[in-house]
Design an enzyme around this catalytic site. Structure first.
Site, PDB file in Angstrom:
ATOM      1  N   GLY A  36       0.810  -1.221   0.000  1.00 17.40           N
ATOM      2  CA  GLY A  36       0.000   0.000   0.000  1.00 17.40           C
ATOM      3  C   GLY A  36       0.840   1.265   0.000  1.00 17.40           C
ATOM      4  N   GLY A  45       3.201   1.857  11.902  1.00 21.93           N
ATOM      5  CA  GLY A  45       4.424   1.806  11.090  1.00 21.93           C
ATOM      6  C   GLY A  45       5.402   0.752  11.556  1.00 21.93           C
ATOM      7  CG  HIS A  84       5.265  -3.418  10.861  1.00 20.52           C
ATOM      8  ND1 HIS A  84       5.052  -3.247   9.509  1.00 20.52           N
ATOM      9  CD2 HIS A  84       4.071  -3.779  11.385  1.00 20.52           C
ATOM     10  CE1 HIS A  84       3.780  -3.469   9.242  1.00 20.52           C
ATOM     11  NE2 HIS A  84       3.155  -3.797  10.361  1.00 20.52           N
ATOM     12  CB  CYS A 105       0.447  19.484  -1.123  1.00 20.76           C
ATOM     13  SG  CYS A 105      -0.011  19.436  -2.834  1.00 20.76           S
TER      14      CYS A 105
HETATM   15  P1  NAD Z   1       2.057  -3.798   2.913  1.00 23.42           P
HETATM   16  O1  NAD Z   1       1.936  -4.830   3.953  1.00 23.42           O
HETATM   17  O2  NAD Z   1       0.846  -3.325   2.169  1.00 23.42           O
HETATM   18  O3  NAD Z   1       3.125  -4.255   1.814  1.00 23.42           O
HETATM   19  C1  NAD Z   1       4.363  -4.883   2.121  1.00 23.42           C
HETATM   20  C2  NAD Z   1       4.877  -5.543   0.839  1.00 23.42           C
HETATM   21  O4  NAD Z   1       6.127  -6.152   1.080  1.00 23.42           O
HETATM   22  C3  NAD Z   1       3.934  -6.633   0.321  1.00 23.42           C
HETATM   23  O5  NAD Z   1       3.611  -6.366  -1.014  1.00 23.42           O
HETATM   24  C4  NAD Z   1       4.742  -7.915   0.506  1.00 23.42           C
HETATM   25  O6  NAD Z   1       4.435  -8.892  -0.473  1.00 23.42           O
HETATM   26  C5  NAD Z   1       6.162  -7.402   0.362  1.00 23.42           C
HETATM   27  N1  NAD Z   1       7.173  -8.265   0.996  1.00 23.42           N
HETATM   28  C6  NAD Z   1       7.140  -8.793   2.248  1.00 23.42           C
HETATM   29  N2  NAD Z   1       8.250  -9.487   2.501  1.00 23.42           N
HETATM   30  C7  NAD Z   1       9.030  -9.407   1.383  1.00 23.42           C
HETATM   31  C8  NAD Z   1      10.306  -9.891   1.044  1.00 23.42           C
HETATM   32  N3  NAD Z   1      11.032 -10.613   1.908  1.00 23.42           N
HETATM   33  N4  NAD Z   1      10.802  -9.600  -0.192  1.00 23.42           N
HETATM   34  C9  NAD Z   1      10.089  -8.869  -1.086  1.00 23.42           C
HETATM   35  N5  NAD Z   1       8.855  -8.382  -0.809  1.00 23.42           N
HETATM   36  C10 NAD Z   1       8.330  -8.630   0.422  1.00 23.42           C
HETATM   37  O7  NAD Z   1       2.783  -2.568   3.633  1.00 23.42           O
HETATM   38  P2  NAD Z   1       2.929  -1.034   3.182  1.00 23.42           P
HETATM   39  O8  NAD Z   1       1.672  -0.295   3.500  1.00 23.42           O
HETATM   40  O9  NAD Z   1       3.480  -0.947   1.811  1.00 23.42           O
HETATM   41  O10 NAD Z   1       4.033  -0.566   4.240  1.00 23.42           O
HETATM   42  C11 NAD Z   1       5.340  -1.117   4.189  1.00 23.42           C
HETATM   43  C12 NAD Z   1       6.103  -0.858   5.470  1.00 23.42           C
HETATM   44  O11 NAD Z   1       6.358   0.535   5.598  1.00 23.42           O
HETATM   45  C13 NAD Z   1       5.348  -1.254   6.723  1.00 23.42           C
HETATM   46  O12 NAD Z   1       6.243  -1.738   7.686  1.00 23.42           O
HETATM   47  C14 NAD Z   1       4.724   0.025   7.172  1.00 23.42           C
HETATM   48  O13 NAD Z   1       4.424   0.011   8.548  1.00 23.42           O
HETATM   49  C15 NAD Z   1       5.817   1.010   6.830  1.00 23.42           C
HETATM   50  N6  NAD Z   1       5.288   2.351   6.560  1.00 23.42           N
HETATM   51  C16 NAD Z   1       6.125   3.276   6.094  1.00 23.42           C
HETATM   52  C17 NAD Z   1       5.668   4.562   5.820  1.00 23.42           C
HETATM   53  C18 NAD Z   1       6.575   5.614   5.326  1.00 23.42           C
HETATM   54  O14 NAD Z   1       6.183   6.765   5.223  1.00 23.42           O
HETATM   55  N7  NAD Z   1       7.791   5.292   5.003  1.00 23.42           N
HETATM   56  C19 NAD Z   1       4.363   4.903   6.028  1.00 23.42           C
HETATM   57  C20 NAD Z   1       3.520   3.932   6.477  1.00 23.42           C
HETATM   58  C21 NAD Z   1       3.987   2.662   6.717  1.00 23.42           C
END
Ligand code: NAD
Length: 556
Positions: free
Chosen positions: A172, A488, A263, A406
């Site tokens: 996502g 997160g 996480h 934005c």
């Molecule tokens: P999500 O669960 O929708 O997607 C995670 C993706 O990682 C999935 O498509 C999954 O198939 C893939 N994946 C898992 N293990 C893998 C591996 N070993 N190799 C390759 N692909 C793999 O999560 P998301 O909403 O995309 O969020 C990702 C992470 O970022 C979470 O930990 C979330 O809490 C954190 N996050 C970051 C921000 C930011 O601003 N940077 C914001 C919100 C969340």
């Protein structure tokens, strides 16, 4: 009881509730589980591992019917995705307040949480799923672009043109990575283990091509890098396998990061060494074994990231607790690379910059374009805004209700509420709007591995700030105020506060939006100034907050 499982928010200017605040929140909740928006809408899972919009479908539809009946001087209280009561309040009060996944600190662990969840007592809400502010990748692309832009400015003469970014995760939030790199002119190679997710991102124009073999992916990436053209390549594979292979081949990307859901080692990260479908069945049949394998894979994955660091790549943690998990798995140097907030966003936050997003309840993209136009004309000096709007209009697909996120400075955010109010009141847009903000904001998020990492005064683990932020936004009159645990980075690691405000063109709505934007935006600067961040101390007096004790710069 409604038993529908496929939901799409109503569009247009007709009300199904007793007022626009209630209608807007109902549409936002429904929008979160729109199949175009949510990752697993059937299970109410919106994004970020298992971040859910409601406890279960029964609670979802009960909330919908309570919102339809809710009066303009009433407040609905939601406990971890379940509506529990309606109280008489005032029109100036929030229409919804909620708390999700909060546990008494001593019990704040994944095993305790999972047990309570299986007894139907709580649910995981992430930051914007349970609080109905999630709008898909359209909400995070610019913030991702800002991170890469800071990196480009600091290490690569202001652009990622001719630079290769290696990362993983097209979920996502992670889906914003290739677009964020493209916004800065670079080449993104993104490893993703789930082919379905890649196909979804290709359909949404988030990345250009899917490839199954590493050699082919590298040759496409290196060719685009040599030609200096932006390109995004999704490689089907497991990051814990692929990153060490890239190392072996002697390729050193310019930037390395990760947005798998590390996480959550049960429902988020997929272990390497077995085919993806087998991993999914192991998750069900032997969860403890699955978690062990996931941790071992994360250790390999982070080990490779550290080797890239040693070879000169810019490496950072993108807010998914991957360093923390690796350190649990015995990687001693896991914290040798920085988190993205202290690394790249803190200076911007300290200067009063931050993200805000608006959602068009009409469902008409024309409303978003009309706002784009007004803002570009109103803030011509903001070059980043002009560049972003141009990029967003050509590359960023609307998901569910059309929206725009934005980054604006403090004064621009204070002015924004009035601008949008006039647009709604004068009919320049076809229906009311909602304003929300995402996280990455130390005033609203106590998260020692992300937003509050590396505070100069050592206050990383102080969680008063998000609670105060929520209380402040209630006082300021936000339409919805939420507090959430585990956002997160997982259970035990973060407390977050969020808000939404509805702009319906009425005088009370104008008062609410102007008060909330001024207070919430200043609060982040106040928090950073209080922690001793020099730039925030210089800026805090430019905000509308009055600070009774003079903050002092702290250097560690
Ligand atoms: P999500 O669960 O929708 O997607 C995670 C993706 O990682 C999935 O498509 C999954 O198939 C893939 N994946 C898992 N293990 C893998 C591996 N070993 N190799 C390759 N692909 C793999 O999560 P998301 O909403 O995309 O969020 C990702 C992470 O970022 C979470 O930990 C979330 O809490 C954190 N996050 C970051 C921000 C930011 O601003 N940077 C914001 C919100 C969340």
């Amino acid at each position: 009881m409604d038993d529908r499982r496929v939901v799409r928010a109503p569009r247009g200017a007709d009300l199904s509730c007793r007022g626009w605040e209630q209608e807007a929140l109902l549409r936002m909740m429904m929008n979160c589980v729109d199949p175009e928006v949510a990752e697993y809408p059937d299970e109410l899972v919106v994004y970020g591992g298992t971040g859910k919009a409601a406890r279960n479908w029964e609670a979802f539809w009960a909330t919908a019917s309570h919102l339809r009946m809710l009066g303009e001087a009433e407040t609905l209280v939601i406990q971890s995705g379940k509506p529990v009561a309606i109280f008489e309040t005032t029109p100036r009060s929030p229409r919804v307040v909620m708390s999700t996944a909060m546990l008494v600190p001593r019990w704040a662990t994944w095993p305790v949480f999972r047990e309570l969840e299986s007894n139907n007592l709580t649910c995981f809400g992430q930051a914007t799923a349970s609080s109905w502010a999630y709008i898909g990748a359209q909400g995070i692309v610019q913030a991702t672009g800002e991170t890469f832009s800071e990196i480009a400015g600091r290490y690569f003469d202001g652009s990622l043109r001719g630079r290769l970014v290696l990362t993983a995760g097209l979920g996502g939030m992670g889906a914003a990575q290739p677009l964020g790199v493209a916004l800065n002119g670079g080449v993104a190679l993104v490893v993703e283990v789930d082919e379905g997710r890649i196909r979804r991102r290709l359909r949404a124009n988030c990345c250009d091509i899917m490839v199954r073999e590493l050699d082919e992916a590298l040759s496409l990436a290196l060719e685009a890098k040599a030609r200096g053209v932006p390109r995004s390549i999704a490689l089907l594979g497991n990051a814990a396998d692929v990153l060490p292979q890239v190392l072996e081949k002697g390729v050193v990307p310019d930037v390395v990061t990760d947005q798998t859901s590390a996480h959550d080692i049960l429902y988020g990260y997929v272990p390497a060494g077995l085919p993806y479908p087998e991993a999914l069945s192991l998750r069900r049949s032997e969860p403890e074994r699955y978690k062990e394998l996931a941790l071992t894979s994360i250790a390999r994955h982070v080990g490779a990231m550290l080797s890239f660091l040693d070879r000169g790549s810019v490496v950072f943690d993108y807010g998914n607790a991957i360093r923390l998990q690796a350190s649990r798995a015995g990687v001693a140097r896991a914290f040798d690379f920085p988190g993205f907030v202290p690394g790249y966003l803190r200076r911007l936050h300290a200067e009063g910059h931050g993200q805000v997003r608006w959602i068009a309840l009409s469902g008409d993209p024309g409303d978003i374009y009309a706002i784009d136009d007004v803002l570009c004309r109103r803030f011509p000096e903001n070059g980043n805004l002009q560049r972003w709007i141009e990029f967003a209009q050509s590359r960023v697909a609307f998901q569910g209700l059309p929206a725009r996120a934005c980054w604006l400075d403090y004064d621009q955010r204070c002015e924004l509420g009035g601008i949008l109010h006039v647009m709604v009141a004068s009919g320049q847009v076809k229906a009311p709007l909602v304003i929300t903000r995402d996280l990455s904001h130390a005033g609203a998020e106590a998260s020692p591995y992300r937003e509050s990492e590396d505070m100069p005064d050592g206050s990383d683990t102080i969680a008063d700030w998000p609670i105060l932020n929520a209380l402040l936004n209630v006082s300021a009159g936000a339409s919805l105020v939420s507090v959430n645990h585990g956002t997160g980075v997982g259970i035990g690691n973060a407390i977050h506060a969020g808000y939404s405000v509805v702009i319906d063109g009425s005088p009370v709505s104008r008062e609410k939006i102007e008060t909330v934007l001024a207070a919430d935006s200043a609060f982040n600067v106040v928090r950073l100034a209080d922690a001793g961040v020099e730039r925030a101390i210089e800026q805090v007096h430019r905000t509308r907050a009055r600070v009774p004790m003079k903050p002092e710069t702290v250097r560690r």
